[in-house]
Design an enzyme around this catalytic site. Structure first.
Site, short mmCIF file in Angstrom:
data_model
loop_
_atom_site.label_atom_id
_atom_site.label_comp_id
_atom_site.label_asym_id
_atom_site.label_seq_id
_atom_site.Cartn_x
_atom_site.Cartn_y
_atom_site.Cartn_z
N ARG A 23 -20.01 -65.39 12.06
CA ARG A 23 -20.20 -65.36 11.28
C ARG A 23 -19.40 -65.21 9.79
NH1 ARG A 23 -20.14 -59.11 12.07
NH2 ARG A 23 -18.76 -59.57 12.97
N GLU A 28 -6.14 -58.52 8.25
CA GLU A 28 -5.48 -57.87 7.03
C GLU A 28 -4.61 -58.82 7.04
OE1 GLU A 28 -3.54 -54.31 9.20
OE2 GLU A 28 -5.29 -53.24 9.02
N GLN A 49 3.07 -55.51 -9.06
CA GLN A 49 2.23 -57.13 -9.00
C GLN A 49 1.25 -57.88 -8.61
OE1 GLN A 49 4.19 -58.36 -12.93
NE2 GLN A 49 2.87 -60.31 -13.12
N ASN A 51 -0.52 -62.04 -8.91
CA ASN A 51 -0.67 -63.04 -9.12
C ASN A 51 -1.53 -63.72 -8.75
OD1 ASN A 51 1.39 -62.00 -11.40
ND2 ASN A 51 2.94 -62.74 -10.05
N HIS A 64 11.56 -70.93 -9.27
CA HIS A 64 11.55 -69.87 -10.39
C HIS A 64 12.27 -68.95 -9.70
CE1 HIS A 64 7.25 -72.05 -11.94
NE2 HIS A 64 8.98 -72.71 -11.91
N HIS A 120 12.12 -69.94 -5.78
CA HIS A 120 10.84 -70.49 -4.88
C HIS A 120 9.88 -71.39 -5.79
CE1 HIS A 120 6.46 -68.75 -4.15
NE2 HIS A 120 7.09 -68.71 -3.35
N TYR A 133 0.17 -64.49 -4.77
CA TYR A 133 1.50 -63.72 -4.81
C TYR A 133 1.68 -62.11 -5.10
CZ TYR A 133 3.55 -65.78 -9.23
OH TYR A 133 3.16 -66.10 -9.68
N GLU A 144 14.04 -65.41 -16.65
CA GLU A 144 13.40 -66.60 -16.03
C GLU A 144 14.22 -67.88 -15.70
OE1 GLU A 144 9.49 -68.21 -14.56
OE2 GLU A 144 9.72 -68.42 -16.21
N LYS A 169 8.76 -76.99 -18.82
CA LYS A 169 9.95 -75.96 -17.89
C LYS A 169 9.89 -76.02 -16.96
CE LYS A 169 8.76 -71.86 -16.19
NZ LYS A 169 8.34 -71.05 -15.65
#
Length: 183
Positions: A23, A28, A49, A51, A64, A120, A133, A144, A169
């Site tokens: 199926r 998890e 948060q 994203n 970043h 990262h 994430y 940043e 950037k």
């Protein structure tokens, strides 16, 4: 969930137990109790948060990080495949300036925990990739920072044929030697 410790302290690969049959499958993707136990941290990690990005083949996002409001990130791919990288920016760490990379994909269902104190980035290896994430702090553009993806001092071995597709950037990112780092 199987926790794989990487050569860089605090940086983890999470391998879920996948239950599948004709199926489909179930696993998890996040269990707070198991995650906190795996971290063995003095204080619990709190995510604020989530994203979701979609990128095309050869898009490279990063490297970043945020100063003064650093973010821990729990990252995974739900469609496609990426080469995911974290760089240790903790000056007090014995692995300061070292990187670790792993292939994350919809197929292998691996996740990477990138604690605060790391830069990262990722490279899309499939035609497209959906990258999800969770972060431990909100996005703060004024804090940043970005390090050049191809900085020779870091020496990341990206599995890239040709030039990557970069944002404005990311194409203007500075060298590791000039980066603001953590204590």
């Amino acid at each position: 969930m199987n926790i794989v410790r990487t050569p860089i302290a605090g940086l983890l690969i999470l391998e879920p137990r996948v239950f599948g049959d004709e199926r489909g499958f179930f696993f998890e993707s996040y269990n707070e109790r198991r995650f906190q136990d795996a971290l063995d941290a003095p204080e619990p990690v709190r995510f604020v948060q989530d994203n979701h990005s979609r990128s095309a083949k050869n898009v490279l996002r990063g490297l970043h990080y945020q100063v003064r409001r650093p973010q821990g990130k729990l990252v995974r791919v739900v469609d496609g495949e990426v080469f995911d990288v974290a760089v240790d920016l903790r000056r007090s760490s014995p692995t300061f300036g070292k990187w670790f990379g792993a292939v994350l994909s919809a197929e292998n269902k691996l996740q990477m925990w990138v604690p605060a104190g790391f830069a990262h980035g990722f490279l899309v290896m499939s035609e497209t990739a959906d990258f999800l994430y969770k972060t431990t702090d909100y996005y703060a553009p004024e804090h940043e920072r970005c390090i050049a993806w191809n900085d020779p001092e870091i020496g990341i071995e990206w599995p890239l044929a040709g030039a990557p597709v970069l944002s404005a950037k990311d194409s203007q990112a500075g060298p590791f030697a000039d980066a603001e780092v953590y204590a």
